[in-house]
Write a protein that holds these residues in place. Structure first.
Motif, PDB file in Angstrom:
ATOM      1  N   MET A   5      26.541 104.365 -33.312  1.00 45.62           N
ATOM      2  CA  MET A   5      27.270 104.208 -32.052  1.00 45.62           C
ATOM      3  C   MET A   5      26.427 103.640 -30.926  1.00 45.62           C
ATOM      4  O   MET A   5      25.298 104.057 -30.681  1.00 45.62           O
ATOM      5  CB  MET A   5      27.833 105.563 -31.620  1.00 45.62           C
TER       6      MET A   5
ATOM      7  N   GLU B 170      35.544 119.123 -29.978  1.00 46.67           N
ATOM      8  CA  GLU B 170      34.887 117.906 -29.507  1.00 46.67           C
ATOM      9  C   GLU B 170      35.293 117.611 -28.066  1.00 46.67           C
ATOM     10  O   GLU B 170      36.349 118.036 -27.596  1.00 46.67           O
ATOM     11  CB  GLU B 170      35.272 116.722 -30.411  1.00 46.67           C
TER      12      GLU B 170
ATOM     13  N   ALA C 270      40.350 112.545 -27.835  1.00 47.16           N
ATOM     14  CA  ALA C 270      39.110 112.530 -27.055  1.00 47.16           C
ATOM     15  C   ALA C 270      39.301 112.082 -25.603  1.00 47.16           C
ATOM     16  O   ALA C 270      38.512 111.294 -25.085  1.00 47.16           O
ATOM     17  CB  ALA C 270      38.072 111.627 -27.747  1.00 47.16           C
TER      18      ALA C 270
HETATM   19  C1  FRU Z   1      35.177 112.235 -31.060  1.00 45.76           C
HETATM   20  C2  FRU Z   1      33.792 112.048 -31.654  1.00 45.76           C
HETATM   21  C3  FRU Z   1      32.757 112.771 -30.806  1.00 45.76           C
HETATM   22  C4  FRU Z   1      31.496 112.021 -31.109  1.00 45.76           C
HETATM   23  C5  FRU Z   1      32.002 110.609 -31.257  1.00 45.76           C
HETATM   24  C6  FRU Z   1      31.274 109.803 -32.295  1.00 45.76           C
HETATM   25  O1  FRU Z   1      36.082 111.269 -31.449  1.00 45.76           O
HETATM   26  O2  FRU Z   1      33.772 112.484 -32.983  1.00 45.76           O
HETATM   27  O3  FRU Z   1      32.664 114.160 -31.067  1.00 45.76           O
HETATM   28  O4  FRU Z   1      30.562 112.134 -30.078  1.00 45.76           O
HETATM   29  O5  FRU Z   1      33.369 110.696 -31.619  1.00 45.76           O
HETATM   30  O6  FRU Z   1      31.639 108.464 -32.267  1.00 45.76           O
END
Ligand code: FRU
Length: 476
Positions: free
Chosen positions: A65, A213, A276
């Motif tokens: 990422m 998350e 998210a």
């Molecule tokens: C949520 C997640 C987070 C993590 C990110 C990784 O969608 O899984 O917990 O930081 O995506 O790309």
């Protein structure tokens, strides 16, 4: 030697021109090319709104990422900026995971998760997640300061820091997993560098997930809201039907203490694709939320086109009299409106009426008089793939998508409002639909994948009458 950031830019420049635009959004933020997931570091800084996001510039699949970056003056017209963070290590050698941004004096600080494996096997036992800091004076180029919080003993999943200022302290909530229980942990600091562990902020009860998350914590009206994205909640009737959920708990908080709440987890969005979410404040103190319009492990047909994932519209939160969070499009969204076209009908009697052909980027406004509508089903269709309709017998508003070619089929639904007016604002942007119900009482967001000849919008009523008080659309 070319840096990872330079490599990312060179790759994106090439990949961008090869994108197939058929499903690429016209007014939502998506990566220039490659993969996007969570919104990160949403913040107002030095005259601009900044949106960072989880990004893999090298392919439309998830990978190590990076933080992609864009800015906007008005939350709806976005300008791409160079990739802000790459997994340059050592603390984040396998990924710069999600996090947040705060304005600290005249610098912009990013607090994010450094993701790394010890050894070669990328298994949970070798996984370490730590919290890292980076800062910038110009809001474009970031200096990395490395790790500021190490992995607590015994933890592996420990990520997604959200930082805010309250009184004389900075506070941070972080998502974590302890065996099979989702948790949020609390930290406190005076300088963003040295952090003190303030213990468990909130924890999953039975059935509330193995990992929480992307926690976010803020004040709304006279309540405190813990918004987060739990993994591992089982579907129950009409609830929790996505692989992962996002929603909130309401309660009270004394700074530095655990969160006291009523234990009732409420989903924020009822569509197939919203995950998210992260919030931020506008300069005039509106609480705005943006989420990822996609879902883990769901087919993403746009990957064939060189990109994947997009962000939702900015949505303003408020608390209603029953202490429910309402979510409606931020006022800025109306700035997208072009010409208005009234629909050619008011009442429908067992018929289907074409409103427009080739709707790529539109806002449709519909107000149904439920008390005067007897039809078994009535609503709006986009080609043969999407229907947004009232099921009168079930007394539910349904979003149904049907793209069998891409293995995307099924419905999401909510109960009809108690009053007799059902007013809908429906935003279509090539491969997404967001349905806002009765001025923010509910929202359903899903990805859609119409073929070019399947973009006609029509209104329909099956077996009976459907009565419209208002119907039309804006081109956006
Ligand atoms: C949520 C997640 C987070 C993590 C990110 C990784 O969608 O899984 O917990 O930081 O995506 O790309």
């Amino acid at each position: 030697m070319t840096s990872l950031l330079e490599q990312a830019e060179q790759t994106l420049e090439k990949a961008q021109s090869a994108i197939n635009p058929r499903w690429y959004p016209r007014y939502h933020l998506a990566a220039r090319a490659g993969w996007m997931n969570d919104p990160n570091g949403l913040v107002w800084f030095d005259g601009w709104y900044h949106a960072f996001y989880q990004h893999h510039p090298y392919s439309p699949q998830w990978g190590p990422m990076h933080w992609g970056h864009a800015r906007s003056k008005d939350l709806v017209h976005w300008e791409h900026l160079p990739v802000a963070l790459a997994p340059e290590g050592p603390a984040d050698k396998d990924g710069c995971f999600s996090g947040s941004a705060v304005v600290d004096g005249d610098t912009l600080a990013l607090i994010y998760t450094g993701h790394k494996f010890h050894g070669s096997a990328d298994t949970d036992d070798n996984l370490y997640q730590v919290q890292c800091l980076a800062s910038s004076c110009d809001g474009i180029h970031f200096e990395r300061h490395g790790m500021v919080i190490d992995t607590p003993p015994g933890l592996h999943h420990f990520r997604d820091p959200k930082v805010w200022r309250e009184g004389e302290f900075w506070y941070m909530v972080v998502g974590s997993r302890v065996e099979n229980t989702g948790q949020v942990r609390l930290y406190r600091s005076t300088d963003l560098r040295e952090w003190h562990d303030k213990g468990i902020f909130a924890e999953a009860d039975e059935g509330m997930g193995f990992m929480w998350e992307c926690p976010d914590f803020f004040t709304l009206g006279d309540k405190r809201v813990l918004m987060f994205s739990p993994q591992g909640m089982a579907a129950e009737g009409y609830h929790h039907r996505n692989l992962f959920q996002s929603g909130y708990l309401l309660g009270e908080w004394q700074p530095g203490q655990p969160f006291t709440h009523n234990g009732e987890f409420i989903e924020l969005d009822h569509g197939h694709d919203f995950y998210a979410p992260q919030s931020f404040l506008t300069p005039d103190n509106r609480r705005i939320v943006i989420g990822w319009l996609a879902m883990w492990e769901s087919p993403m047909p746009e990957q064939q086109d060189g990109w994947a994932g997009m962000l939702s519209l900015p949505r303003e939160l408020s608390l209603d009299d029953n202490h429910r969070v309402k979510m409606k499009p931020a006022d800025e969204v109306t700035a997208l409106r072009g010409s208005y076209y009234p629909a050619p009908v008011r009442d429908l009697n067992n018929q289907k009426v074409l409103v427009t052909a080739n709707a790529e980027a539109v806002e449709v406004q519909l107000a149904w008089d439920l008390s005067a509508s007897t039809a078994e089903q009535f609503g709006m269709a986009l080609g043969d793939g999407l229907r947004i309709y009232v099921d009168n017998q079930a007394q539910r508003l349904v979003v149904e998508r049907s793209y069998p070619k891409y293995s995307l089929e099924g419905t999401r639904s909510i109960p009809l409002p108690a009053n007799s007016l059902l007013s809908l604002r429906i935003f279509i942007d090539r491969s997404s639909v967001e349905v806002f119900v009765n001025d923010g009482d509910a929202c359903l967001s899903s990805r859609i994948y119409p073929q070019p000849d399947q973009r006609d919008i029509s209104l329909f009523a099956n077996h009976g009458i459907a009565s419209l008080q208002d119907a039309g659309y804006w081109s956006l």
